[in-house]
Design a protein around this motif. Structure first.
Motif, short mmCIF file in Angstrom:
data_model
loop_
_atom_site.label_atom_id
_atom_site.label_comp_id
_atom_site.label_asym_id
_atom_site.label_seq_id
_atom_site.Cartn_x
_atom_site.Cartn_y
_atom_site.Cartn_z
N THR A 288 58.03 17.41 25.54
CA THR A 288 56.75 17.84 25.76
C THR A 288 55.91 17.88 24.18
O THR A 288 56.84 18.17 23.16
N GLY A 289 54.69 17.74 24.22
CA GLY A 289 54.01 17.86 22.84
C GLY A 289 54.48 16.70 21.86
O GLY A 289 54.96 15.87 22.07
N ALA B 90 53.83 28.07 17.63
CA ALA B 90 52.72 28.86 18.27
C ALA B 90 52.42 28.15 19.39
O ALA B 90 51.41 28.84 20.43
N GLU B 91 52.23 26.78 19.46
CA GLU B 91 51.65 25.93 20.54
C GLU B 91 52.54 25.15 21.26
O GLU B 91 52.23 24.52 22.07
N ALA B 92 54.02 25.55 21.07
CA ALA B 92 54.86 24.82 22.04
C ALA B 92 54.85 25.43 23.27
O ALA B 92 54.69 26.52 23.61
N ALA B 93 55.35 24.28 24.27
CA ALA B 93 55.31 24.67 25.82
C ALA B 93 56.60 25.50 25.98
O ALA B 93 57.56 25.54 25.33
N GLY C 251 55.92 21.77 12.39
CA GLY C 251 55.65 21.22 13.55
C GLY C 251 56.97 20.28 14.00
O GLY C 251 56.85 19.93 15.10
N GLY D 225 56.35 20.24 18.09
CA GLY D 225 54.72 20.66 17.70
C GLY D 225 55.07 21.90 16.91
O GLY D 225 56.15 22.72 16.97
N PRO D 226 53.91 22.50 16.51
CA PRO D 226 53.89 23.94 16.05
C PRO D 226 54.49 25.06 16.88
O PRO D 226 54.16 24.87 18.10
#
Length: 242
Positions: free
Chosen positions: A91-92, A100-103, A152, A97-98
């Motif tokens: 995912t991502g 704070a934004e990770a699934a 990231g 990814g960052p």
């Protein structure tokens, strides 16, 4: 000079694993390649190696495959894990990814799967070699994220750090048994086997899979008084961080 009467098993054969298999076959090694898909297994057979179906994330499957390969090849001198292991659907962006934004499932996909693969490979292979009373070189391939994290890509680095730690432990535990364990760090993207590069990446900054295969041969041919436990390869056109 061609090698004779030496046997190798390579897990993964789509890209780097394919280059390793073809390099060893060309040098006279007896080779088996393990993969999950029919397409990859056909590639293994076309390269002149024995094709075995296996799952690098399954400890029992790895052990059974090593035992099967050793029987078919008449021994075992080299086992390499060149397979890419990911859990479920990634995912991502690459690396997770960052944070704070990770699934929610990003950790399992990017961090757990690579470490589990290294565990299954090293544990399963070591168990098989002990049962068969064989000594071999075991090479676990990983990327530059095993050396440092990047923004990231923290989740990917967490898995790569785990791969490095498990490989180091295996090297320490198996030395006295005459088993050489090495971590091969490819600190760059790897050029597709068929060529063509990768979009947006300087081709000179990509590792040549055939040259990485030469590094595998270098590790496999080391004697007991010159064993390398970690080897890093970095293209000169890629950023190198000491």
């Amino acid at each position: 000079m061609a090698q004779t009467n030496r046997s190798a098993l390579i897990f993964g054969a789509r890209n780097l694993g394919r280059a390793i298999i073809e390099t060893l076959v060309a040098q006279g090694w007896n080779v088996a390649g393990a993969a999950r898909s029919d397409e990859t297994l056909a590639t293994v057979a076309a390269a002149g190696a024995i094709a075995l179906r296996s799952d690098i994330t399954d400890q029992a499957a790895v052990r059974a495959t090593v035992e099967e390969a050793a029987q078919a090849l008449g021994g075992m001198d080299l086992v390499v894990n060149a397979a890419a292991a990911y859990g479920g659907n990634r995912t991502g962006p690459f690396g997770g990814g960052p944070l704070a934004e990770a699934a929610p499932d990003a950790f399992d996909s990017w961090s757990v799967a690579p470490a589990r693969s290294a565990f299954a490979f090293l544990s399963g292979t070591a168990g098989a070699l002990a049962t068969l009373d064989l000594h071999a070189t075991l090479i676990q391939v990983t990327g530059g994220s095993s050396r440092r994290a990047m923004p990231g890509r923290g989740l990917w680095a967490a898995g790569a750090f785990g791969v490095r730690a498990i490989t180091q432990a295996a090297a320490l535990e198996l030395r006295e048994q005459g088993i050489h364990v090495a971590l091969l760090i490819v600190d760059a993207g790897i050029e597709p086997y068929a060529g063509g590069g990768r979009p947006g990446v300087d081709p000179a900054a990509l590792a040549d899979p055939r040259q990485v295969a030469d590094a595998v041969v270098f590790l496999a041919e080391q004697g007991p008084r010159s064993a390398t436990h970690e080897l890093q390869v970095t293209p000169l056109a890629e950023t190198w961080v000491p």
